[in-house]
Structure formats: C-alpha cells, structure tokens
Design a protein around this motif. Structure first.
Motif, PDB file in Angstrom:
ATOM      1  N   GLN A  33       0.884  -1.238  -0.166  1.00 13.84           N
ATOM      2  CA  GLN A  33      -0.116   0.002  -0.031  1.00 13.84           C
ATOM      3  C   GLN A  33       0.914   1.192  -0.134  1.00 13.84           C
ATOM      4  O   GLN A  33       0.476   2.328  -0.053  1.00 13.84           O
ATOM      5  N   TYR A  41       0.936   4.243   5.550  1.00 10.94           N
ATOM      6  CA  TYR A  41       0.447   2.797   5.743  1.00 10.94           C
ATOM      7  C   TYR A  41       1.112   2.211   6.990  1.00 10.94           C
ATOM      8  O   TYR A  41       0.531   1.308   7.628  1.00 10.94           O
ATOM      9  N   GLU A  48      -5.851  -3.592   7.751  1.00 12.65           N
ATOM     10  CA  GLU A  48      -6.484  -2.576   6.836  1.00 12.65           C
ATOM     11  C   GLU A  48      -5.743  -2.674   5.631  1.00 12.65           C
ATOM     12  O   GLU A  48      -6.263  -2.607   4.398  1.00 12.65           O
ATOM     13  N   ASN A  49      -4.381  -2.799   5.658  1.00  6.33           N
ATOM     14  CA  ASN A  49      -3.377  -2.897   4.335  1.00  6.33           C
ATOM     15  C   ASN A  49      -4.030  -4.228   3.755  1.00  6.33           C
ATOM     16  O   ASN A  49      -3.933  -4.229   2.518  1.00  6.33           O
ATOM     17  N   HIS A  51      -6.473  -5.956   3.800  1.00  4.44           N
ATOM     18  CA  HIS A  51      -7.934  -5.852   3.187  1.00  4.44           C
ATOM     19  C   HIS A  51      -8.009  -5.034   2.083  1.00  4.44           C
ATOM     20  O   HIS A  51      -8.585  -5.320   1.004  1.00  4.44           O
ATOM     21  N   ASP A  52      -7.077  -4.079   1.957  1.00  5.32           N
ATOM     22  CA  ASP A  52      -7.094  -3.048   0.764  1.00  5.32           C
ATOM     23  C   ASP A  52      -6.469  -3.771  -0.314  1.00  5.32           C
ATOM     24  O   ASP A  52      -6.897  -3.759  -1.548  1.00  5.32           O
ATOM     25  N   SER A  55      -8.926  -6.207  -1.766  1.00  5.81           N
ATOM     26  CA  SER A  55      -9.997  -5.805  -2.610  1.00  5.81           C
ATOM     27  C   SER A  55      -9.506  -5.183  -3.903  1.00  5.81           C
ATOM     28  O   SER A  55     -10.030  -5.451  -4.913  1.00  5.81           O
ATOM     29  N   GLN A  56      -8.082  -4.818  -4.139  1.00  2.68           N
ATOM     30  CA  GLN A  56      -7.451  -4.661  -5.285  1.00  2.68           C
ATOM     31  C   GLN A  56      -7.427  -5.962  -6.117  1.00  2.68           C
ATOM     32  O   GLN A  56      -7.433  -5.807  -7.263  1.00  2.68           O
TER      33      GLN A  56
END
Length: 187
Positions: A33, A41, A48-49, A51-52, A55-56
């Motif tokens: 990230q 980050y 959270e990182n 999860h992102d 998602s990507q």
C-alpha cells in the motif's frame, strides 16, 4: 531450473498472494500500500493494508504472481500509474508523461527464489502484456551503480529492466530512475 509461470492476481489467486506475503504482509506489513498511501501505511493496522490489497485483487488491480512448481514465489504490482497517488506526491517535481502508463513499482520475491530470475520474469511478462495492449509500462528501479544507492530494492534494479527492453526516461533522485517501454520524449 524450474520454469516460472506468471499469472495476474485476481480474487481466485488471493490465497496464493497471502501465502507468499506471509503473516508479516511482505517485508513490513505494507501489503503493498506504500505507493498508494505513502508512509501512512505504517500508521494503519496491518489488517487494513491486507484488506485493501485483497480488494485490489478482487478488482484485478493487485498485480502479478510468479509460480515455480505450482507454488507462489514472487509478486509485482502492476496497476495504472494514476492509482499510485503517493508516487506523484512524493516525486511531484518529476514531470510524468500524461499518457495512460501502467506502473510496475514494487516487487516481493520469496527468499528461497531470490536470484533465480523471478523478478526478470515478472518484468518481462509486464512488458509483453503492455506491448500487446499498446500500453506503456513504467517503473522506478534503483540504479545500483549510483554512489550511495539505497539497499532497499523493493522497486527492482535498473539492469533487470534494461535487459528486458526498458529505456531510461529520467531520474526521480540520484539513485532512482524512471524507465519505460513507451516512447521517451525527454531525457
């Protein structure tokens, strides 16, 4: 040496990417990230990182996975440069071309596979993918010959890109260059 296969990361390959990155989330919990968030980050929970990046992966923007003998051994982010907001902010003095370049800004290679050509295979695949779609691929490797060059090589090293047909388009700093598969109008 075993053949290296490259695949785009998607939702179906998330588990392989997660396995490659391990509990630490690659080297330091960034889950790639950094070029999106910058040093911010570090201030987020690693979950959270993670999860992102997941998602990507679900939107086919998480990059490429390299496999040897069916197991993931390397990864490279491959995404539109426009999505890498920290890249533009950190190097705001550099005049990036206004084209729709895709960036190859970050790599993670398993220790067991380092030195076996995984990074070069990822670079080659990205360059061929871009040429087939008439999309320039851009990267920001370390010039290892530059005095005082950083030992932090997560962005790749210049010789590997030059060997795969990239050309130097400029410098972001004394030891970090911009390379591209596209036309170079400035130097």
């Amino acid at each position: 040496m075993t053949e290296i296969q490259i695949e785009h990361v998607d939702a179906d390959r998330w588990t392989d990417l997660e396995t490659l990155f391990g509990r630490a989330g690659a080297d330091n919990g960034c889950w790639c990230q950094y070029w999106l968030l910058g040093a911010g980050y570090h201030h987020r929970d690693r979950a959270e990182n993670r999860h992102d990046l997941q998602s990507q992966a679900g939107s086919d923007r998480a990059g490429l996975l390299a496999y040897q003998d069916g197991r993931p051994v390397g990864w490279a982010r491959l995404t539109p440069r426009a999505e890498l907001t920290w890249l533009g902010a950190r190097f705001s003095a550099f005049e990036f071309t206004p084209d729709d370049a895709w960036s190859l800004p970050c790599f993670f290679i398993a220790r067991s596979a380092q030195g076996s050509g995984v990074m070069r295979a990822l670079i080659r695949f990205a360059a061929e993918w871009g040429r087939a779609r008439n999309v320039p691929i851009e990267a920001y490797p370390i010039d290892v010959a530059a005095p005082g060059a950083t030992r932090n090589r997560f962005t790749g090293v210049l010789p590997a890109f030059l060997d795969e047909g990239f050309v130097v388009a400029g410098r972001l700093s004394d030891d970090r260059v911009v390379v591209t598969t596209g036309e170079v109008a400035r130097l």
